[in-house]
Write a protein that holds these residues in place. Structure first.
Motif, mmCIF file in Angstrom:
data_model
loop_
_atom_site.group_PDB
_atom_site.id
_atom_site.type_symbol
_atom_site.label_atom_id
_atom_site.label_comp_id
_atom_site.label_asym_id
_atom_site.label_seq_id
_atom_site.Cartn_x
_atom_site.Cartn_y
_atom_site.Cartn_z
ATOM 1 N N LEU A 1 4.088 4.885 -11.022
ATOM 2 C CA LEU A 1 5.187 5.827 -10.818
ATOM 3 C C LEU A 1 5.195 6.486 -9.448
ATOM 4 C CD1 LEU A 1 5.635 7.916 -14.083
ATOM 5 C CD2 LEU A 1 7.018 6.055 -13.211
ATOM 6 N N VAL A 2 4.025 6.548 -8.806
ATOM 7 C CA VAL A 2 3.985 7.260 -7.524
ATOM 8 C C VAL A 2 3.512 6.335 -6.404
ATOM 9 C CG1 VAL A 2 3.749 9.688 -8.201
ATOM 10 C CG2 VAL A 2 1.758 8.213 -8.247
ATOM 11 N N ASP A 3 4.166 6.487 -5.300
ATOM 12 C CA ASP A 3 3.895 5.587 -4.183
ATOM 13 C C ASP A 3 3.017 6.278 -3.143
ATOM 14 O OD1 ASP A 3 4.050 3.347 -2.680
ATOM 15 O OD2 ASP A 3 5.942 3.876 -1.711
ATOM 16 N N TRP A 4 2.151 7.176 -3.579
ATOM 17 C CA TRP A 4 1.284 7.871 -2.634
ATOM 18 C C TRP A 4 -0.143 7.680 -3.072
ATOM 19 C CZ3 TRP A 4 5.198 10.528 -5.268
ATOM 20 C CH2 TRP A 4 6.396 10.644 -4.525
ATOM 21 N N MET B 1 0.833 -1.211 0.000
ATOM 22 C CA MET B 1 0.000 0.000 0.000
ATOM 23 C C MET B 1 0.868 1.262 0.000
ATOM 24 S SD MET B 1 -3.265 0.760 2.429
ATOM 25 C CE MET B 1 -2.636 1.926 3.582
ATOM 26 N N GLY B 2 0.431 2.270 -0.766
ATOM 27 C CA GLY B 2 1.222 3.501 -0.857
ATOM 28 C C GLY B 2 1.084 4.363 0.380
ATOM 29 N N LYS B 3 1.912 5.408 0.423
ATOM 30 C CA LYS B 3 1.834 6.343 1.553
ATOM 31 C C LYS B 3 0.632 7.253 1.369
ATOM 32 C CE LYS B 3 6.632 6.386 0.960
ATOM 33 N NZ LYS B 3 7.497 7.219 0.165
ATOM 34 N N ARG B 4 0.058 7.660 2.491
ATOM 35 C CA ARG B 4 -1.220 8.367 2.448
ATOM 36 C C ARG B 4 -1.034 9.884 2.319
ATOM 37 N NH1 ARG B 4 -5.921 9.904 3.262
ATOM 38 N NH2 ARG B 4 -7.532 8.644 4.269
ATOM 39 N N ILE B 5 -1.720 10.484 1.356
ATOM 40 C CA ILE B 5 -1.741 11.937 1.183
ATOM 41 C C ILE B 5 -3.043 12.470 1.778
ATOM 42 C CG2 ILE B 5 -1.889 13.795 -0.543
ATOM 43 C CD1 ILE B 5 0.820 12.494 -0.491
ATOM 44 N N VAL B 6 -2.945 13.542 2.560
ATOM 45 C CA VAL B 6 -4.134 14.168 3.150
ATOM 46 C C VAL B 6 -4.754 15.097 2.103
ATOM 47 C CG1 VAL B 6 -4.927 15.752 4.968
ATOM 48 C CG2 VAL B 6 -3.106 14.085 5.452
ATOM 49 N N VAL B 7 -6.046 14.890 1.829
ATOM 50 C CA VAL B 7 -6.729 15.770 0.863
ATOM 51 C C VAL B 7 -7.508 16.828 1.637
ATOM 52 C CG1 VAL B 7 -8.446 15.908 -0.981
ATOM 53 C CG2 VAL B 7 -6.862 13.981 -0.886
ATOM 54 N N GLU C 1 -10.082 16.554 -8.320
ATOM 55 C CA GLU C 1 -10.265 15.326 -9.101
ATOM 56 C C GLU C 1 -9.048 15.006 -9.966
ATOM 57 O OE1 GLU C 1 -12.139 18.010 -9.154
ATOM 58 O OE2 GLU C 1 -12.366 18.795 -11.189
ATOM 59 N N GLU C 2 -8.345 16.046 -10.420
ATOM 60 C CA GLU C 2 -7.176 15.788 -11.267
ATOM 61 C C GLU C 2 -6.015 15.239 -10.444
ATOM 62 O OE1 GLU C 2 -6.329 19.186 -13.801
ATOM 63 O OE2 GLU C 2 -8.453 19.422 -14.254
ATOM 64 N N ILE C 3 -5.814 15.819 -9.257
ATOM 65 C CA ILE C 3 -4.709 15.320 -8.414
ATOM 66 C C ILE C 3 -4.985 13.875 -7.999
ATOM 67 C CG2 ILE C 3 -3.578 15.570 -6.169
ATOM 68 C CD1 ILE C 3 -3.927 18.550 -6.398
ATOM 69 N N VAL C 4 -6.217 13.651 -7.539
ATOM 70 C CA VAL C 4 -6.550 12.313 -7.023
ATOM 71 C C VAL C 4 -6.439 11.267 -8.139
ATOM 72 C CG1 VAL C 4 -8.483 10.934 -6.157
ATOM 73 C CG2 VAL C 4 -8.000 13.165 -5.153
ATOM 74 N N MET C 5 -6.944 11.587 -9.314
ATOM 75 C CA MET C 5 -6.916 10.588 -10.386
ATOM 76 C C MET C 5 -5.507 10.426 -10.962
ATOM 77 S SD MET C 5 -9.718 9.192 -10.124
ATOM 78 C CE MET C 5 -9.702 7.971 -11.436
ATOM 79 N N ALA C 6 -4.713 11.496 -10.907
ATOM 80 C CA ALA C 6 -3.318 11.350 -11.370
ATOM 81 C C ALA C 6 -2.589 10.379 -10.439
ATOM 82 C CB ALA C 6 -2.624 12.704 -11.384
ATOM 83 N N LEU C 7 -2.792 10.539 -9.131
ATOM 84 C CA LEU C 7 -2.111 9.645 -8.190
ATOM 85 C C LEU C 7 -2.598 8.206 -8.360
ATOM 86 C CD1 LEU C 7 -2.072 11.850 -4.931
ATOM 87 C CD2 LEU C 7 -0.153 11.340 -6.454
ATOM 88 N N ARG C 8 -3.918 8.085 -8.592
ATOM 89 C CA ARG C 8 -4.476 6.733 -8.704
ATOM 90 C C ARG C 8 -4.065 6.062 -10.025
ATOM 91 N NH1 ARG C 8 -10.618 4.344 -8.029
ATOM 92 N NH2 ARG C 8 -10.271 2.828 -9.661
#
Ligand code: KIV
Ligand code: ZN
Length: 515
Positions: free
Chosen positions: A255-258, A1-7, A243-250
């Motif tokens: 490439l990203v571990d968050w 599981m990736g590291k958690r980002i606070v939204v 929505e753009e940040i969340v979907m980019a991370l998902r």
């Protein structure tokens, strides 16, 4: 599981600061409830000190949105602001006081007319004051991106010592380039000795269209909270879009571990409700939530998608909650179907509100063969979320055409009074507005007027959004109907009701009791 980002969602605060995006308390509460379903971590619910209405909105959200997100209120670095924020926030399960002061030379010199030392002391004092109320204190260094980086490091170190638990680094004017903004964040981790005691946050504006890119770069360099808004609304060109940040991370997990805790399937309806409340649609090509975001026009693309969606779709429409079918109800639909569809759209209404909305739905369905989700949202927004009206439309009749003088007769209800006037003008809308002006005695200037179809089809509901300027105040009015003159009248009355709601109706209206 990736590291958690606070939204951290600031739609109700920074988003609402954008022209024409103001919301009333009911609307803010409804939105806050949807954010709780979306599972945002923090809802910034306005600047409590801004006005009595805004204070009430923060308080109402604190009292009603329970068991989920942190509720924050923004306060300048002054005792009076912080005290007021706490007054409204103290009902929340998880309150956060967010305090800020500008740290860039240009802001200190020209806006604050102060010095770096005074700013530093004000920042420390504000954090200490907030800490006296709650453990959870966020400090923002306004215009951090353009601030002297030595001074920024000093301020950050001191406010952490004073008790801040989150340090937010805004690019207030959207000036940074991604690698440059990322370097600012890295610099804090390299140079501030106690930085590991806090969550570092970013808050990027979109003046150069880089807010999302800058936020992702901040995350890459250690930020663990992103501040953003639904549909990217906000001051000037807006904020980073949630929505753009969340979907980019998902989407780019490779490439990203968050990752975020956002229930992405709730994104679409949250965006829709916001659009319906503020009356500002997103552009069709807007990433994630635009009407064309998942539409494939070219034959070769359509063919590819049918064979295997991943050929042209990097994420599925279902993953952001775009409904499969948009057709919902018609004139034979009953109350049960109506209620169920509203619930699917995320709205649970009280019996009284449901009855009111259902009556309007029936009237719309009589005129319109198919009632779509967007129609339903517009109906609920107008009938349920608009605060009780001083004036309501009882009757409207107009004549217009080529080579005749357009005229209109308008009859309004105000409590037990029936008020009627006629007017003539450049067109039927102008004529109706003149009649309303005579009844209400509100002398305003129509500063903006726009009309759009809520859905497709010749029988679509028209939605009018306008701005009315009265005594230096600008209010937004919104109205919908299958008849665009009626929609125009409803929008005008909606704005006038906001004005008279604030100032009370004029005294000498008895003369207008026409019928
Ligand atoms: O853009 C900004 O700097 C802000 C802060 C007050 C957080 O909105
Ligand atoms: Zn901002």
């Amino acid at each position: 599981m990736g590291k958690r980002i606070v939204v951290f969602d600031t739609t109700l605060r920074d988003g609402e600061q954008s022209p024409g995006c103001s919301m009333n308390t009911k609307e803010k509460l409804e939105m806050a409830r949807l954010w709780a379903r979306l599972m945002v971590d923090v809802i910034e619910s306005c600047v409590a000190i801004a006005s009595v209405d805004v204070f009430e909105a923060v308080k109402t959200i604190s009292q009603n949105v329970k068991g989920g997100p942190i509720i924050a209120s923004l306060s300048r670095a002054r005792d009076i602001d912080i005290d007021r924020s706490w007054e409204a926030l103290k009902y929340a399960d998880r309150p956060r006081i967010h305090t800020f002061i500008a740290t860039s030379e240009i802001h200190i010199k020209y806006k604050l007319k102060s010095t770096q030392e005074e700013v530093l002391q004000a920042a420390i004092a504000a954090v200490k004051r907030a800490k006296g109320y709650t453990e959870d204190v966020e400090f923002s260094s306004e215009d951090a991106h353009r601030s002297d980086q030595d001074f920024l490091c000093k301020v950050v170190e001191q406010v952490i010592k004073a008790g801040a638990t989150t340090i937010n680094i805004p690019d207030t004017v959207g000036y940074g380039l991604p690698w440059e903004f990322g370097a600012r964040i890295k610099n804090l981790f390299d140079r501030v000795p106690n930085i590991d005691k806090v969550v570092v946050s970013c808050h990027c504006h979109n003046d150069l269209g880089l807010a999302v890119a800058n936020s992702l770069e901040a995350v890459r360099n250690g930020a663990r909270q992103v501040e953003c808004t639904i549909n990217g609304i906000g001051e000037r060109a807006g904020n980073a879009s949630l929505e753009e940040i969340v979907m980019a991370l998902r989407t780019r997990k490779d490439l990203v571990d968050w990752e975020t805790g956002i229930v992405t399937e709730e994104i679409y309806r949250t965006s829709k409700l916001l659009t319906s409340i503020i009356g500002i649609p997103v552009q069709p090509n807007k990433a994630i939530v635009g009407a064309n975001a998942f539409a494939h026009e070219a034959g070769i693309h359509q063919h590819g998608v049918l064979q295997k969606p991943l050929t042209y779709e990097i994420m599925t429409p279902e993953s952001v909650g775009v409904p499969q079918s948009r057709l919902v109800l018609g004139k034979h639909s009953g109350r049960h179907a109506f209620k169920k569809r509203l619930e699917e759209l995320g709205m649970t209404l009280s019996e009284e509100a449901l009855n009111k909305a259902f009556i309007r739905f029936k009237a719309v369905a009589d005129k319109k063969k198919e009632v779509f989700d967007d129609d339903l949202l517009a109906i609920v927004e107008e009938e349920v979320m608009t605060p009780s009206e001083t004036y309501s439309l009882d009757y409207l009749q107009f004549t217009s055409g080529t080579n005749i003088v357009p005229t209109a007769t308008v009859r309004l209800k105000r409590a037990d009074d029936i008020l009627q006037e006629s007017g003539w003008g450049d067109g039927p809308v102008d004529a109706a507005y003149k009649a309303i002006d005579q009844i209400t005695k509100v002398q305003g200037r129509l500063a903006d007027y726009s009309i759009r179809a809520v859905t497709a089809g010749k029988d679509a509901m028209g939605e009018v959004v306008l701005k009315l300027e009265v005594n230096g105040h600008t209010v937004m009015g919104k109205g919908t109907s299958t008849d665009i003159i009626e929609a125009s009248v409803r929008a005008y009355l909606n704005a006038i009701n906001k004005i008279v709601g604030r100032e009370g109706p004029p005294k000498d209206q008895a003369a207008h009791r026409g019928v």
